[in-house]
Design a protein around this motif. Structure first.
Motif, PDB file in Angstrom:
ATOM      1  N   SER A 141      -2.037  32.679  16.071  1.00 43.79           N
ATOM      2  CA  SER A 141      -1.117  32.366  17.156  1.00 43.79           C
ATOM      3  C   SER A 141       0.157  33.164  16.997  1.00 43.79           C
ATOM      4  N   ALA A 171       2.014  15.300  15.867  1.00 43.70           N
ATOM      5  CA  ALA A 171       1.980  16.591  16.560  1.00 43.70           C
ATOM      6  C   ALA A 171       0.839  17.456  16.039  1.00 43.70           C
ATOM      7  N   TYR A 172       0.641  17.447  14.731  1.00 42.63           N
ATOM      8  CA  TYR A 172      -0.443  18.226  14.131  1.00 42.63           C
ATOM      9  C   TYR A 172      -1.792  17.726  14.651  1.00 42.63           C
ATOM     10  N   ARG A 173      -1.964  16.415  14.659  1.00 41.54           N
ATOM     11  CA  ARG A 173      -3.215  15.833  15.127  1.00 41.54           C
ATOM     12  C   ARG A 173      -3.498  16.219  16.568  1.00 41.54           C
ATOM     13  N   ALA A 174      -2.472  16.206  17.390  1.00 37.09           N
ATOM     14  CA  ALA A 174      -2.654  16.491  18.814  1.00 37.09           C
ATOM     15  C   ALA A 174      -3.151  17.908  19.071  1.00 37.09           C
ATOM     16  N   ARG A 175      -2.892  18.828  18.139  1.00 36.75           N
ATOM     17  CA  ARG A 175      -3.367  20.201  18.297  1.00 36.75           C
ATOM     18  C   ARG A 175      -4.882  20.288  18.165  1.00 36.75           C
ATOM     19  N   PHE A 176      -5.472  19.383  17.395  1.00 35.49           N
ATOM     20  CA  PHE A 176      -6.892  19.500  17.077  1.00 35.49           C
ATOM     21  C   PHE A 176      -7.760  18.373  17.626  1.00 35.49           C
ATOM     22  N   GLU A 191      -8.198  16.696  20.503  1.00 36.54           N
ATOM     23  CA  GLU A 191      -7.825  16.715  21.927  1.00 36.54           C
ATOM     24  C   GLU A 191      -9.079  16.966  22.763  1.00 36.54           C
ATOM     25  N   ARG A 241     -11.409  20.244  22.564  1.00 40.87           N
ATOM     26  CA  ARG A 241     -12.127  20.411  21.299  1.00 40.87           C
ATOM     27  C   ARG A 241     -13.196  19.340  21.132  1.00 40.87           C
ATOM     28  N   TYR A 265      -4.476  18.729   7.374  1.00 40.24           N
ATOM     29  CA  TYR A 265      -5.717  19.400   7.757  1.00 40.24           C
ATOM     30  C   TYR A 265      -6.913  18.477   7.543  1.00 40.24           C
TER      31      TYR A 265
END
Length: 357
Positions: A15, A94-99, A101, A104, A338
């Motif tokens: 990114s 916030a980290y969780r929301a990236r993956f 969702e 995915r 992670y």
């Protein structure tokens, strides 16, 4: 791995930093121009490394020198391996929301449906639940959509010879990438692949499960039985290899990854419980003695546990008791955030798969 990798289509997995589109385009043009004009044949250190590698591994000296000499410096890569600035708050939500969702989860559901037999076979053979394997591949590459489009040898050479000194563990990480470059060229020699062909991430990770060269050499398996290992285009090989990787890092069949935990404020010794970080160290009883009580079935757990803290920015942190299997997931990426994202993505996909539609 097959010899027609050049025909495969890959996707960029890294990114960009939050800069304007104009600056971003300018940066890409500058990086491309610089990378195209600077090859590691111009670096005496790199050529000496090539000579030493060839002697250590019994490889053809001119082949190794040509392989490394034609590797290009990727100026954008060193900044990508630098840790966040000190004081940057961690935020599990916030980290969780990236993956975890919808996009995915839908892609993971399709991947599971398409590869149900291989996932079931891997679970039986290796003892690693299908949802963990699905979670890994989803977090790593969105099921093959983001495997990286940088030449692996360029990425590895850049980090082997131009790892940023500003990194707090620069010497250690530079040595790591030099070993990975050595493993990569050994793998290319063994398989007969042109070392300038494979594509991957900015760190040199490859395929659906983003294996580093050393992990490919140690843990990759021909799970589809076609006589070759292809972690880019064989979902079966990727599934079996991820499961084998976990077994190689201590996965124990049937053990949960973590348990809920509750605190007794009067006896809580939080600093002592967090001191080992995510390394399982405490028994259920010793955690309880320090004010952390493992809940439900976790109270009967007989192995070591770690108190895992997940910070939530300005909100109160979340805590779980991580088992040896939680720790095994962090051997894939040394981060409790992670590991929890992998676990929760896989769980959401498993739930979606079990839900009547």
């Amino acid at each position: 791995m097959i010899r027609t990798l050049a025909k495969a289509t890959f996707f960029i997995a890294v990114s960009a930093l939050p800069i304007s589109a104009l600056a971003q385009n300018h940066s890409k043009k500058t990086a491309t121009k610089t990378a195209a004009t600077y090859h590691y044949a111009q670096r005496a250190q790199a050529m000496q490394f090539a000579d030493d590698l060839a002697e250590r591994r019994g490889l053809d000296r001119e082949w190794v020198r040509q392989a490394i000499g034609q590797a290009r410096l990727l100026p954008q890569v060193p900044r990508l391996v630098l840790p966040p600035a000190r004081g940057t708050p961690k935020n599990w939500a916030a980290y969780r929301a990236r993956f975890v969702e919808p996009t995915r989860i839908r892609a993971g559901l399709r991947f599971w449906q398409d590869n149900a037999e291989a996932l079931a076979r891997a679970e039986t053979q290796y003892g690693v639940p299908a949802e963990i394997i699905v979670g890994i591949i989803g977090v790593e590459t969105l099921y093959g959509q983001h495997m990286g489009n940088l030449r692996v040898i360029d990425a590895l050479a850049t980090l082997a010879f131009d790892f940023p000194d500003a990194h707090p563990r620069a010497a250690e990480r530079r040595a790591f990438f030099q070993r990975e470059l050595e493993q990569f060229l050994t793998l290319m020699d063994r398989t007969g692949i042109d070392p300038h062909t494979p594509r991957g991430s900015y760190a040199g990770a490859m395929g659906l499960g983003q294996f580093m060269p050393s992990s490919w050499s140690r843990y990759a398996v021909d799970f589809d039985g076609d006589g070759r290992i292809d972690l880019w285009r064989s979902a079966q090989d990727a599934i079996g290899s991820v499961a084998n990787y976990f077994v190689g890092h201590g996965w124990q069949s049937g053990m949960p990854t973590h348990y809920a935990v509750a605190f007794d404020a009067a006896t809580l010794q939080l600093d002592a419980l967090l001191a080992p970080d995510i390394l399982p160290t405490f028994s259920v009883a010793s955690m309880a003695a320090q004010g952390a009580h493992v809940q439900s079935e976790g109270a009967q757990h007989t192995g070591p546990l770690a108190l895992v803290e997940l910070q939530n920015g300005a909100e109160a942190p979340s805590y779980v008791a991580g088992t040896e299997n939680f720790y095994a997931i962090t051997r894939y990426n040394w981060s409790s955030y992670y590991a929890m994202a992998v676990i929760e993505l896989g769980r959401e996909i498993a739930t979606a798969r079990a839900t009547p539609r």
